[in-house]
Design a protein around this motif. Structure first.
Motif, PDB file in Angstrom:
ATOM      1  N   UNK A 249       0.824  -1.201   0.000  1.00  6.92           N
ATOM      2  CA  UNK A 249       0.000   0.000   0.000  1.00  6.92           C
ATOM      3  C   UNK A 249       0.862   1.255   0.000  1.00  6.92           C
ATOM      4  N   UNK A 250       1.927   1.239   0.770  1.00  5.81           N
ATOM      5  CA  UNK A 250       2.846   2.390   0.804  1.00  5.81           C
ATOM      6  C   UNK A 250       3.517   2.578  -0.550  1.00  5.81           C
ATOM      7  N   UNK A 251       3.918   1.480  -1.188  1.00  3.06           N
ATOM      8  CA  UNK A 251       4.534   1.564  -2.516  1.00  3.06           C
ATOM      9  C   UNK A 251       3.573   2.189  -3.516  1.00  3.06           C
ATOM     10  N   UNK A 252       2.296   1.836  -3.428  1.00  2.00           N
ATOM     11  CA  UNK A 252       1.280   2.426  -4.294  1.00  2.00           C
ATOM     12  C   UNK A 252       1.213   3.937  -4.104  1.00  2.00           C
ATOM     13  N   UNK A 253       1.248   4.385  -2.862  1.00  8.19           N
ATOM     14  CA  UNK A 253       1.200   5.819  -2.572  1.00  8.19           C
ATOM     15  C   UNK A 253       2.431   6.530  -3.111  1.00  8.19           C
ATOM     16  N   UNK A 254       3.587   5.907  -2.953  1.00  9.82           N
ATOM     17  CA  UNK A 254       4.831   6.516  -3.442  1.00  9.82           C
ATOM     18  C   UNK A 254       4.826   6.637  -4.966  1.00  9.82           C
TER      19      UNK A 254
END
Length: 330
Positions: A249-254
């Motif tokens: 999920x964090x990778x998606x945001x980045x």
């Protein structure tokens, strides 16, 4: 057997959004997400264990471990990180022009155990020689009177603490000049309203934080992810599944943040600020997991103990489960 239906309380951050809207799934889990403020999550989690999985205060989690009454097992998923130079506010008419001049001053805090306050005191101690015992702390509600500590704490004898009057908030005391400053993760109302005699201790907080990063390599951690201990014992796969999903999920945001076709955040110069952060801290500036974050975690645990919040120095091994310390690779 169906998926585990679990209640999950987390903040509504870009790094969580792919989980909340279902783009990223948690292996074996049917989640019931609640997006709440930190104050509500932490109070309900530490007082009543309302959630199966919850974002938790780093400081309060360590308090509960040291007191041998931790109901949640933390995972190294760092949902909130922030340089806390911007968390220190002062009355600009009290002769405070540098951090060392906080000695002997009356400083308001909503709770002594807030992670932001632990980090602010750590910065003042390590970088400027201002120890917690050098300040007279005044505890109370920030913008409305009254606020209890989430978990009962016992402070060292040399820490001076008094309680704000029952009918006054810390904001009231800051406006009247009855306290000389305030430290906390949220800005006091009078600062937001641009009171002429209330400002930040550090005039340029980005410069101050950048100097701190270059010297220490520390990007302070505020919040962890907590899982009910009995759940992890009954379902050991949960730790790995949550690490995998929250990281995705964090990778998606980045990825979205770096997409310059249309700004994903309602603020100008986002691409410029992102590039500056990467130049300063590297591409993986907001990392999850223990590896690479040992210095930050240990610095916090050291200061938590030195500030009297934990009667013994908690270790990384106590803080996180063994199966969250490593992951597979191809």
């Amino acid at each position: 057997m169906g998926k585990l239906q679990l209640s999950i309380a987390i903040g509504d951050y870009d790094r969580n959004r792919a989980l909340i809207d279902g783009r990223v799934q948690i292996d074996g889990v049917d989640p019931i997400f609640m997006t709440l403020t930190p104050e509500e999550m932490f109070f309900r989690a530490f007082r009543h264990q309302d959630f199966d999985i919850s974002e938790v205060s780093f400081a309060s989690q360590v308090v509960s471990i040291a007191q041998n009454r931790s109901k949640y097992q933390a995972l190294p998923i760092f949902l909130s990180r922030a340089f806390r130079h911007s968390a220190i506010y002062i009355r600009t008419d009290k002769g405070i022009e540098k951090p060392e001049q906080l000695k002997g001053k009356r400083i308001g805090i909503a709770e002594y155990q807030l992670s932001a306050n632990v980090w602010a005191r750590a910065i003042l101690d390590d970088e400027y020689g201002v120890k917690p015992s050098d300040i007279h702390w005044v505890r109370g509600g920030m913008n409305s009177p009254g606020r209890p500590e989430k978990i009962a704490i016992e402070l060292p004898d040399d820490v001076k603490m008094s309680t704000a009057p029952a009918d006054k908030s810390l904001n009231d005391l800051l406006v009247s000049g009855e306290i000389d400053g305030f430290i906390g993760p949220r800005s006091p109302k009078c600062f937001d309203e641009q009171h002429p005699s209330v400002g930040r201790l550090f005039g340029n907080t980005v410069d101050a934080a950048s100097i701190y990063w270059r010297k220490t390599g520390i990007f302070p951690i505020m919040h962890l992810l907590g899982v009910r201990r009995e759940l992890l014992e009954a379902h050991p796969f949960l730790a790995g599944a949550l690490m995998k999903a929250f990281s995705a999920s964090k990778t998606s945001a980045e990825t979205l943040l770096a997409d310059t076709s249309a700004t994903k955040v309602t603020m100008p110069f986002v691409e410029d600020y992102l590039n500056e952060a990467k130049k300063l801290m590297g591409n993986n500036f907001w990392s999850y997991g223990i590896k690479g974050n040992e210095a930050t975690i240990n610095t916090f645990l050291d200061h938590h103990h030195r500030q009297g919040l934990s009667s013994r120095r908690v270790t990384i091994e106590e803080l996180f489960p063994e199966n969250a310390a490593e992951s597979y690779s191809l």
